[in-house]
Design a protein around this motif. Structure first.
Motif, PDB file in Angstrom:
ATOM      1  N   LEU A 165       0.296  -3.890   1.262  1.00  0.00           N
ATOM      2  CA  LEU A 165      -0.355  -2.722   1.877  1.00  0.00           C
ATOM      3  C   LEU A 165      -1.656  -2.293   1.212  1.00  0.00           C
ATOM      4  O   LEU A 165      -2.545  -1.774   1.883  1.00  0.00           O
ATOM      5  N   MET A 214       8.383   2.809  -2.787  1.00  0.00           N
ATOM      6  CA  MET A 214       8.253   3.514  -1.505  1.00  0.00           C
ATOM      7  C   MET A 214       9.413   3.213  -0.562  1.00  0.00           C
ATOM      8  O   MET A 214       9.886   2.086  -0.489  1.00  0.00           O
ATOM      9  N   GLY A 219       9.376   2.927   2.917  1.00  0.00           N
ATOM     10  CA  GLY A 219       8.336   2.825   3.949  1.00  0.00           C
ATOM     11  C   GLY A 219       8.645   3.527   5.252  1.00  0.00           C
ATOM     12  O   GLY A 219       7.812   4.256   5.796  1.00  0.00           O
ATOM     13  N   ALA A 270      -3.872   4.022   6.396  1.00  0.00           N
ATOM     14  CA  ALA A 270      -2.637   3.577   5.750  1.00  0.00           C
ATOM     15  C   ALA A 270      -2.031   2.384   6.484  1.00  0.00           C
ATOM     16  O   ALA A 270      -1.612   1.403   5.862  1.00  0.00           O
ATOM     17  N   ILE A 324       0.882   3.771  12.152  1.00  0.00           N
ATOM     18  CA  ILE A 324       0.848   5.225  11.911  1.00  0.00           C
ATOM     19  C   ILE A 324      -0.330   5.819  12.687  1.00  0.00           C
ATOM     20  O   ILE A 324      -0.203   6.843  13.361  1.00  0.00           O
ATOM     21  N   PHE A 335      -2.372  11.607   4.483  1.00  0.00           N
ATOM     22  CA  PHE A 335      -0.973  11.801   4.084  1.00  0.00           C
ATOM     23  C   PHE A 335      -0.711  10.887   2.893  1.00  0.00           C
ATOM     24  O   PHE A 335      -1.145   9.731   2.891  1.00  0.00           O
TER      25      PHE A 335
HETATM   26  O1  UT7 Z   1      -0.450   6.541   2.407  1.00  0.00           O
HETATM   27  C1  UT7 Z   1       0.907   6.468   2.691  1.00  0.00           C
HETATM   28  C2  UT7 Z   1       1.401   5.179   2.066  1.00  0.00           C
HETATM   29  N1  UT7 Z   1       2.511   4.549   2.689  1.00  0.00           N
HETATM   30  C3  UT7 Z   1       2.531   4.049   3.941  1.00  0.00           C
HETATM   31  O2  UT7 Z   1       1.616   4.175   4.709  1.00  0.00           O
HETATM   32  C4  UT7 Z   1       3.737   3.263   4.342  1.00  0.00           C
HETATM   33  C5  UT7 Z   1       4.306   3.683   5.640  1.00  0.00           C
HETATM   34  N2  UT7 Z   1       5.302   2.709   6.092  1.00  0.00           N
HETATM   35  C6  UT7 Z   1       4.950   1.546   6.637  1.00  0.00           C
HETATM   36  O3  UT7 Z   1       3.779   1.259   6.795  1.00  0.00           O
HETATM   37  C7  UT7 Z   1       6.050   0.625   7.092  1.00  0.00           C
HETATM   38  O4  UT7 Z   1       7.307   1.245   6.894  1.00  0.00           O
HETATM   39  C8  UT7 Z   1       6.010  -0.749   6.348  1.00  0.00           C
HETATM   40  C9  UT7 Z   1       4.806  -1.547   6.817  1.00  0.00           C
HETATM   41  C10 UT7 Z   1       5.947  -0.562   4.844  1.00  0.00           C
HETATM   42  C11 UT7 Z   1       7.256  -1.566   6.675  1.00  0.00           C
HETATM   43  O5  UT7 Z   1       7.385  -1.722   8.079  1.00  0.00           O
HETATM   44  P1  UT7 Z   1       8.752  -1.408   8.814  1.00  0.00           P
HETATM   45  O6  UT7 Z   1       8.557  -1.760  10.216  1.00  0.00           O
HETATM   46  O7  UT7 Z   1       9.116   0.022   8.487  1.00  0.00           O
HETATM   47  O8  UT7 Z   1       9.733  -2.419   8.143  1.00  0.00           O
HETATM   48  P2  UT7 Z   1      11.074  -2.154   7.288  1.00  0.00           P
HETATM   49  O9  UT7 Z   1      10.747  -1.621   5.931  1.00  0.00           O
HETATM   50  O10 UT7 Z   1      12.043  -1.386   8.108  1.00  0.00           O
HETATM   51  O11 UT7 Z   1      11.605  -3.626   7.121  1.00  0.00           O
HETATM   52  C12 UT7 Z   1      12.003  -4.427   8.257  1.00  0.00           C
HETATM   53  C13 UT7 Z   1      12.332  -5.813   7.753  1.00  0.00           C
HETATM   54  C14 UT7 Z   1      13.286  -5.824   6.568  1.00  0.00           C
HETATM   55  O12 UT7 Z   1      14.122  -6.952   6.700  1.00  0.00           O
HETATM   56  P3  UT7 Z   1      15.642  -6.772   7.221  1.00  0.00           P
HETATM   57  O13 UT7 Z   1      16.295  -5.835   6.244  1.00  0.00           O
HETATM   58  O14 UT7 Z   1      15.513  -6.196   8.598  1.00  0.00           O
HETATM   59  O15 UT7 Z   1      16.153  -8.160   7.178  1.00  0.00           O
HETATM   60  C15 UT7 Z   1      12.371  -6.017   5.391  1.00  0.00           C
HETATM   61  O16 UT7 Z   1      13.015  -6.652   4.299  1.00  0.00           O
HETATM   62  O17 UT7 Z   1      11.140  -6.464   7.311  1.00  0.00           O
HETATM   63  C16 UT7 Z   1      11.327  -6.947   5.984  1.00  0.00           C
HETATM   64  N3  UT7 Z   1      10.074  -6.931   5.261  1.00  0.00           N
HETATM   65  C17 UT7 Z   1       9.174  -7.927   5.315  1.00  0.00           C
HETATM   66  N4  UT7 Z   1       9.192  -9.109   5.958  1.00  0.00           N
HETATM   67  C18 UT7 Z   1       8.111  -9.909   5.820  1.00  0.00           C
HETATM   68  C19 UT7 Z   1       9.578  -5.937   4.489  1.00  0.00           C
HETATM   69  N5  UT7 Z   1       8.367  -6.293   4.011  1.00  0.00           N
HETATM   70  C20 UT7 Z   1       8.106  -7.525   4.519  1.00  0.00           C
HETATM   71  C21 UT7 Z   1       7.012  -8.407   4.390  1.00  0.00           C
HETATM   72  N6  UT7 Z   1       7.049  -9.584   5.059  1.00  0.00           N
HETATM   73  N7  UT7 Z   1       5.927  -8.113   3.647  1.00  0.00           N
END
Ligand code: UT7
Length: 324
Positions: free
Chosen positions: A156, A214, A216, A253, A257, A311
Protein backbone atom coordinates in the motif's frame (compact mmCIF):
# COMPACT_ATOMS: atom_id res chain seq x y z
CA UNK A 1 -10.54 34.28 5.32
CA UNK A 2 -6.86 35.08 4.89
CA UNK A 3 -4.36 32.17 4.87
CA UNK A 4 -3.52 31.80 1.18
CA UNK A 5 -1.23 29.35 -0.62
CA UNK A 6 1.50 31.24 -2.50
CA UNK A 7 3.10 28.22 -4.14
CA UNK A 8 3.42 24.45 -4.04
CA UNK A 9 6.21 21.89 -4.50
CA UNK A 10 6.78 18.17 -4.24
CA UNK A 11 9.51 15.56 -4.36
CA UNK A 12 9.28 11.86 -5.15
CA UNK A 13 12.27 9.55 -4.78
CA UNK A 14 13.69 8.10 -8.01
CA UNK A 15 13.20 4.36 -7.42
CA UNK A 16 9.92 2.94 -8.75
CA UNK A 17 8.62 -0.27 -7.14
CA UNK A 18 6.05 -2.01 -9.35
CA UNK A 19 3.46 -4.61 -8.42
CA UNK A 20 5.49 -7.08 -10.47
CA UNK A 21 8.51 -6.32 -8.27
CA UNK A 22 6.34 -7.11 -5.23
CA UNK A 23 5.26 -10.43 -6.79
CA UNK A 24 8.90 -11.50 -6.41
CA UNK A 25 9.06 -10.88 -2.63
CA UNK A 26 5.56 -11.75 -1.32
CA UNK A 27 2.63 -13.97 -2.30
CA UNK A 28 0.61 -11.44 -4.32
CA UNK A 29 -0.21 -10.45 -7.90
CA UNK A 30 -0.37 -7.30 -9.95
CA UNK A 31 -4.03 -8.10 -10.65
CA UNK A 32 -4.91 -8.42 -6.92
CA UNK A 33 -3.15 -5.19 -5.98
CA UNK A 34 -4.62 -3.15 -8.83
CA UNK A 35 -8.16 -4.43 -8.36
CA UNK A 36 -8.17 -4.07 -4.53
CA UNK A 37 -6.23 -0.80 -4.24
CA UNK A 38 -5.83 0.87 -7.64
CA UNK A 39 -2.07 1.05 -7.07
CA UNK A 40 0.36 0.11 -9.87
CA UNK A 41 3.61 1.65 -8.66
CA UNK A 42 5.02 3.44 -5.63
CA UNK A 43 8.28 5.35 -5.06
CA UNK A 44 10.87 4.08 -2.60
CA UNK A 45 13.71 6.14 -1.11
CA UNK A 46 17.32 5.20 -1.72
CA UNK A 47 20.46 6.47 -0.03
CA UNK A 48 20.34 10.20 0.66
CA UNK A 49 16.55 10.31 0.32
CA UNK A 50 15.60 10.45 4.01
CA UNK A 51 12.31 12.09 4.96
CA UNK A 52 13.95 15.46 5.66
CA UNK A 53 15.78 15.41 2.31
CA UNK A 54 12.54 14.78 0.38
CA UNK A 55 10.92 17.50 2.51
CA UNK A 56 13.75 19.93 1.80
CA UNK A 57 13.50 19.44 -1.97
CA UNK A 58 9.69 19.81 -1.93
CA UNK A 59 10.09 22.97 0.20
CA UNK A 60 12.72 24.48 -2.13
CA UNK A 61 10.35 23.95 -5.08
CA UNK A 62 7.47 25.55 -3.19
CA UNK A 63 9.69 28.53 -2.25
CA UNK A 64 10.75 29.04 -5.89
CA UNK A 65 7.12 28.81 -7.05
CA UNK A 66 6.16 31.38 -4.39
CA UNK A 67 9.11 33.70 -5.07
CA UNK A 68 9.87 33.63 -1.35
CA UNK A 69 13.36 33.12 0.07
CA UNK A 70 14.09 30.70 2.92
CA UNK A 71 15.01 33.51 5.32
CA UNK A 72 11.54 35.07 4.90
CA UNK A 73 9.91 31.99 6.45
CA UNK A 74 8.76 32.40 10.08
CA UNK A 75 7.41 28.92 10.80
CA UNK A 76 8.01 25.42 9.39
CA UNK A 77 5.63 22.58 10.26
CA UNK A 78 6.36 19.08 8.98
CA UNK A 79 3.60 16.47 9.19
CA UNK A 80 5.26 13.08 9.38
CA UNK A 81 5.39 9.77 11.24
CA UNK A 82 8.56 8.49 9.56
CA UNK A 83 11.36 10.93 10.30
CA UNK A 84 14.81 9.30 10.40
CA UNK A 85 15.21 10.52 14.01
CA UNK A 86 12.76 11.15 16.85
CA UNK A 87 14.74 14.19 18.00
CA UNK A 88 15.47 16.71 16.57
CA UNK A 89 12.24 16.96 14.63
CA UNK A 90 12.20 16.55 10.86
CA UNK A 91 11.22 20.23 10.68
CA UNK A 92 14.46 21.26 12.42
CA UNK A 93 16.49 19.25 9.90
CA UNK A 94 14.58 20.96 7.08
CA UNK A 95 15.13 24.39 8.64
CA UNK A 96 18.86 23.72 8.79
CA UNK A 97 19.08 22.38 5.21
CA UNK A 98 17.16 25.36 3.85
CA UNK A 99 19.07 27.89 5.95
CA UNK A 100 15.69 29.23 7.13
CA UNK A 101 17.38 30.93 10.09
CA UNK A 102 14.35 33.06 11.05
CA UNK A 103 11.89 30.17 11.32
CA UNK A 104 10.84 28.15 14.33
CA UNK A 105 10.12 24.57 13.39
CA UNK A 106 8.29 21.54 14.69
CA UNK A 107 6.66 18.29 13.57
CA UNK A 108 3.14 17.09 14.01
CA UNK A 109 1.96 13.50 13.85
CA UNK A 110 -1.65 12.92 12.87
CA UNK A 111 -0.74 9.95 10.63
CA UNK A 112 -2.32 10.27 7.16
CA UNK A 113 -4.28 13.36 8.28
CA UNK A 114 -1.08 15.16 9.25
CA UNK A 115 -1.08 17.69 6.43
CA UNK A 116 -4.71 18.63 7.04
CA UNK A 117 -4.01 19.16 10.74
CA UNK A 118 -0.87 21.18 9.91
CA UNK A 119 -2.91 23.33 7.53
CA UNK A 120 -5.34 24.13 10.33
CA UNK A 121 -2.54 25.03 12.78
CA UNK A 122 -0.77 27.10 10.12
CA UNK A 123 -3.94 28.94 9.19
CA UNK A 124 -4.63 29.86 12.80
CA UNK A 125 -1.03 31.06 13.27
CA UNK A 126 -1.26 33.27 10.16
CA UNK A 127 -4.60 34.73 11.20
CA UNK A 128 -3.09 35.68 14.57
CA UNK A 129 0.30 36.89 13.23
CA UNK A 130 -0.68 38.57 10.01
CA UNK A 131 2.72 39.64 8.64
CA UNK A 132 4.27 36.15 8.69
CA UNK A 133 5.05 33.51 6.09
CA UNK A 134 4.96 29.77 6.74
CA UNK A 135 6.06 26.53 5.14
CA UNK A 136 3.84 23.48 5.60
CA UNK A 137 5.22 20.11 4.54
CA UNK A 138 3.90 16.56 4.50
CA UNK A 139 6.78 14.08 4.16
CA UNK A 140 7.12 10.33 4.65
CA UNK A 141 9.45 7.44 3.99
CA UNK A 142 7.01 4.68 4.93
CA UNK A 143 9.29 2.17 3.19
CA UNK A 144 11.31 2.38 6.42
CA UNK A 145 8.21 1.70 8.54
CA UNK A 146 6.76 -1.21 6.55
CA UNK A 147 7.08 -4.93 7.22
CA UNK A 148 8.09 -6.10 3.76
CA UNK A 149 6.92 -9.64 4.61
CA UNK A 150 3.35 -8.50 5.42
CA UNK A 151 1.34 -8.56 2.18
CA UNK A 152 -1.61 -6.86 3.90
CA UNK A 153 0.35 -3.62 4.27
CA UNK A 154 3.55 -3.53 2.21
CA UNK A 155 1.70 -3.22 -1.10
CA UNK A 156 0.00 0.00 0.00
CA UNK A 157 2.61 2.50 1.03
CA UNK A 158 5.15 4.75 -0.70
CA UNK A 159 7.60 7.59 -0.04
CA UNK A 160 7.44 11.26 -0.98
CA UNK A 161 6.96 14.84 0.17
CA UNK A 162 4.85 17.86 -0.70
CA UNK A 163 5.01 21.46 0.52
CA UNK A 164 3.14 24.76 0.42
CA UNK A 165 4.19 28.32 1.29
CA UNK A 166 1.42 30.43 2.84
CA UNK A 167 0.85 33.96 4.04
CA UNK A 168 -2.05 36.08 5.29
CA UNK A 169 -3.90 38.21 2.74
CA UNK A 170 -6.83 40.43 3.40
CA UNK A 171 -8.99 39.21 0.52
CA UNK A 172 -11.59 36.51 0.00
CA UNK A 173 -9.10 33.74 -0.91
CA UNK A 174 -7.45 31.19 1.36
CA UNK A 175 -8.60 28.63 3.90
CA UNK A 176 -12.36 28.98 4.36
CA UNK A 177 -12.81 26.47 7.20
CA UNK A 178 -11.73 23.06 8.46
CA UNK A 179 -13.55 20.28 10.28
CA UNK A 180 -11.15 17.95 12.10
CA UNK A 181 -11.68 14.87 14.28
CA UNK A 182 -9.84 12.22 16.27
CA UNK A 183 -10.98 9.03 17.97
CA UNK A 184 -8.18 7.46 19.99
CA UNK A 185 -10.40 4.57 21.11
CA UNK A 186 -9.94 2.98 17.67
CA UNK A 187 -6.12 3.07 17.68
CA UNK A 188 -5.77 -0.73 17.49
CA UNK A 189 -7.13 -0.81 13.93
CA UNK A 190 -4.10 1.06 12.52
CA UNK A 191 -0.90 1.63 14.48
CA UNK A 192 2.87 1.49 14.66
CA UNK A 193 5.03 0.76 17.69
CA UNK A 194 8.07 2.78 18.69
CA UNK A 195 11.57 1.36 19.20
CA UNK A 196 11.87 -0.99 22.24
CA UNK A 197 11.89 0.79 25.61
CA UNK A 198 15.07 1.08 27.72
CA UNK A 199 12.81 1.08 30.76
CA UNK A 200 11.58 -2.53 31.15
CA UNK A 201 8.47 -1.31 33.00
CA UNK A 202 7.41 0.63 29.91
CA UNK A 203 8.12 -2.10 27.39
CA UNK A 204 4.99 -2.64 25.32
CA UNK A 205 3.76 -6.24 25.14
CA UNK A 206 4.14 -7.90 21.74
CA UNK A 207 6.12 -5.06 20.21
CA UNK A 208 7.06 -6.51 16.83
CA UNK A 209 9.09 -3.42 15.81
CA UNK A 210 8.37 0.02 14.41
CA UNK A 211 6.23 -0.87 11.41
CA UNK A 212 2.60 -0.34 10.41
CA UNK A 213 -0.05 -2.83 11.57
CA UNK A 214 -3.58 -2.61 10.24
CA UNK A 215 -7.03 -4.20 10.15
CA UNK A 216 -7.60 -3.17 6.54
CA UNK A 217 -11.31 -3.98 6.24
CA UNK A 218 -12.23 -2.08 9.41
CA UNK A 219 -10.13 0.91 8.38
CA UNK A 220 -11.86 0.90 5.02
CA UNK A 221 -15.35 1.03 6.56
CA UNK A 222 -14.56 3.84 8.99
CA UNK A 223 -12.61 5.86 6.40
CA UNK A 224 -15.50 6.23 3.95
CA UNK A 225 -18.12 7.08 6.59
CA UNK A 226 -15.87 9.44 8.53
CA UNK A 227 -14.72 11.47 5.52
CA UNK A 228 -18.24 11.71 4.15
CA UNK A 229 -19.52 12.97 7.53
CA UNK A 230 -16.73 15.53 7.92
CA UNK A 231 -17.30 16.89 4.41
CA UNK A 232 -21.10 17.13 4.70
CA UNK A 233 -20.90 18.88 8.08
CA UNK A 234 -18.25 21.33 6.82
CA UNK A 235 -20.26 22.25 3.73
CA UNK A 236 -23.51 22.55 5.70
CA UNK A 237 -21.89 24.91 8.19
CA UNK A 238 -20.57 27.08 5.38
CA UNK A 239 -23.86 26.88 3.48
CA UNK A 240 -22.03 25.60 0.41
CA UNK A 241 -23.45 22.99 -1.98
CA UNK A 242 -21.24 20.11 -3.15
CA UNK A 243 -21.87 21.26 -6.71
CA UNK A 244 -19.95 24.48 -5.92
CA UNK A 245 -16.71 22.51 -5.39
CA UNK A 246 -14.31 22.91 -8.33
CA UNK A 247 -11.76 20.30 -7.25
CA UNK A 248 -11.59 17.68 -4.52
CA UNK A 249 -8.21 16.36 -3.39
CA UNK A 250 -8.73 13.39 -1.06
CA UNK A 251 -5.98 11.56 0.82
CA UNK A 252 -4.75 8.97 -1.67
CA UNK A 253 -5.19 5.73 0.28
CA UNK A 254 -6.98 3.31 -1.99
CA UNK A 255 -9.02 3.73 -5.18
CA UNK A 256 -11.94 1.73 -3.73
CA UNK A 257 -12.19 4.03 -0.70
CA UNK A 258 -12.11 7.04 -3.03
CA UNK A 259 -14.69 5.61 -5.44
CA UNK A 260 -17.03 4.76 -2.60
CA UNK A 261 -16.64 8.22 -1.07
CA UNK A 262 -17.22 9.91 -4.42
CA UNK A 263 -20.36 7.87 -5.09
CA UNK A 264 -21.79 8.47 -1.60
CA UNK A 265 -21.19 12.20 -1.91
CA UNK A 266 -22.50 12.26 -5.47
CA UNK A 267 -19.67 14.55 -6.59
CA UNK A 268 -18.68 14.52 -10.26
CA UNK A 269 -15.76 12.06 -10.67
CA UNK A 270 -14.01 14.51 -12.99
CA UNK A 271 -13.68 16.97 -10.13
CA UNK A 272 -11.71 14.47 -8.05
CA UNK A 273 -7.92 14.42 -8.31
CA UNK A 274 -6.43 10.92 -8.13
CA UNK A 275 -2.78 9.84 -8.36
CA UNK A 276 -2.80 6.82 -6.01
CA UNK A 277 -2.03 4.57 -9.00
CA UNK A 278 1.47 6.12 -9.28
CA UNK A 279 2.54 6.69 -5.68
CA UNK A 280 0.41 4.45 -3.43
CA UNK A 281 -0.44 5.79 0.02
CA UNK A 282 2.22 8.32 1.06
CA UNK A 283 0.35 9.16 4.30
CA UNK A 284 0.86 12.80 5.36
CA UNK A 285 2.57 13.54 2.03
CA UNK A 286 -0.29 12.41 -0.20
CA UNK A 287 -2.41 15.59 -0.13
CA UNK A 288 0.43 18.11 -0.67
CA UNK A 289 1.91 15.95 -3.46
CA UNK A 290 -1.50 15.78 -5.16
CA UNK A 291 -2.03 19.50 -4.56
CA UNK A 292 1.27 20.30 -6.28
CA UNK A 293 0.48 18.03 -9.24
CA UNK A 294 -3.01 19.50 -9.62
CA UNK A 295 -1.55 23.00 -9.42
CA UNK A 296 1.12 22.31 -12.03
CA UNK A 297 -1.45 20.69 -14.32
CA UNK A 298 -3.44 23.95 -14.19
CA UNK A 299 -6.42 22.35 -12.45
CA UNK A 300 -6.59 25.12 -9.85
CA UNK A 301 -7.60 28.57 -11.00
CA UNK A 302 -8.02 31.70 -8.92
CA UNK A 303 -11.30 31.70 -6.95
CA UNK A 304 -11.75 27.94 -7.41
CA UNK A 305 -13.20 26.17 -4.39
CA UNK A 306 -10.94 23.31 -3.30
CA UNK A 307 -12.07 20.53 -0.96
CA UNK A 308 -9.44 18.43 0.85
CA UNK A 309 -10.18 15.41 3.04
CA UNK A 310 -8.25 12.69 4.80
CA UNK A 311 -8.42 9.72 7.13
CA UNK A 312 -5.64 7.98 9.05
CA UNK A 313 -4.30 6.26 12.14
CA UNK A 314 -5.50 7.54 15.49
CA UNK A 315 -8.09 7.55 14.07
CA UNK A 316 -7.74 11.07 12.71
CA UNK A 317 -9.82 12.55 9.92
CA UNK A 318 -11.34 15.69 8.56
CA UNK A 319 -11.94 18.05 5.67
CA UNK A 320 -10.89 21.57 4.69
CA UNK A 321 -12.19 24.08 2.20
CA UNK A 322 -9.93 26.58 0.44
CA UNK A 323 -10.74 29.40 -1.97
CA UNK A 324 -7.73 29.30 -4.36
O1 UT7 B 1 -4.79 5.98 5.24
C1 UT7 B 1 -5.50 4.88 5.71
C2 UT7 B 1 -4.58 3.69 5.57
N1 UT7 B 1 -5.20 2.43 5.37
C3 UT7 B 1 -5.96 2.08 4.31
O2 UT7 B 1 -6.28 2.85 3.45
C4 UT7 B 1 -6.36 0.64 4.21
C5 UT7 B 1 -7.81 0.46 3.96
N2 UT7 B 1 -8.09 -0.94 3.61
C6 UT7 B 1 -7.83 -1.41 2.39
O3 UT7 B 1 -7.37 -0.70 1.52
C7 UT7 B 1 -8.17 -2.85 2.12
O4 UT7 B 1 -8.79 -3.42 3.26
C8 UT7 B 1 -6.92 -3.69 1.72
C9 UT7 B 1 -6.45 -3.28 0.33
C10 UT7 B 1 -5.79 -3.51 2.72
C11 UT7 B 1 -7.26 -5.18 1.66
O5 UT7 B 1 -8.35 -5.39 0.78
P1 UT7 B 1 -9.60 -6.25 1.22
O6 UT7 B 1 -10.47 -6.34 0.05
O7 UT7 B 1 -10.16 -5.61 2.47
O8 UT7 B 1 -8.97 -7.64 1.51
P2 UT7 B 1 -8.93 -8.50 2.88
O9 UT7 B 1 -7.98 -7.89 3.87
O10 UT7 B 1 -10.31 -8.76 3.34
O11 UT7 B 1 -8.30 -9.84 2.36
C12 UT7 B 1 -8.97 -10.67 1.39
C13 UT7 B 1 -8.04 -11.81 1.03
C14 UT7 B 1 -7.46 -12.53 2.23
O12 UT7 B 1 -7.35 -13.90 1.89
P3 UT7 B 1 -8.43 -14.96 2.46
O13 UT7 B 1 -8.35 -14.85 3.96
O14 UT7 B 1 -9.74 -14.51 1.90
O15 UT7 B 1 -7.93 -16.24 1.91
C15 UT7 B 1 -6.09 -11.94 2.36
O16 UT7 B 1 -5.16 -12.83 2.98
O17 UT7 B 1 -6.92 -11.30 0.29
C16 UT7 B 1 -5.71 -11.74 0.91
N3 UT7 B 1 -4.67 -10.75 0.72
C17 UT7 B 1 -3.89 -10.70 -0.38
N4 UT7 B 1 -3.85 -11.47 -1.48
C18 UT7 B 1 -2.95 -11.15 -2.43
C19 UT7 B 1 -4.34 -9.73 1.54
N5 UT7 B 1 -3.33 -9.02 0.99
C20 UT7 B 1 -3.05 -9.61 -0.20
C21 UT7 B 1 -2.11 -9.33 -1.21
N6 UT7 B 1 -2.09 -10.12 -2.31
N7 UT7 B 1 -1.24 -8.30 -1.13
Amino acid sequence: MGAVVLGTGSCLPGKVLTNHDLEKIIDTSDEWIRSRTGISTRRISGKGEETYKLAETAARRALVASQVSADEIDLIIVATMSSHMIMPSCACFVQNELGAANAFAYDINAACSGFLFALDSGEKYLCAERDKKILLIGAETLSSRTDWKDRNTCILFGDGAGAVVMEYRDDNCGVVASNLFSDGSLWKLLYMHNAPSYNPDLEQPDNPGAHILMEGREVFKYAVKAMEGAIRELLDRQNIELSAIDLMIPHQANIRILNKLVSRLGIDQEKVFINVQKYGNTSAASIPIALDEANREGRLKRDNLLLICSFGGGFTWGASLLRW
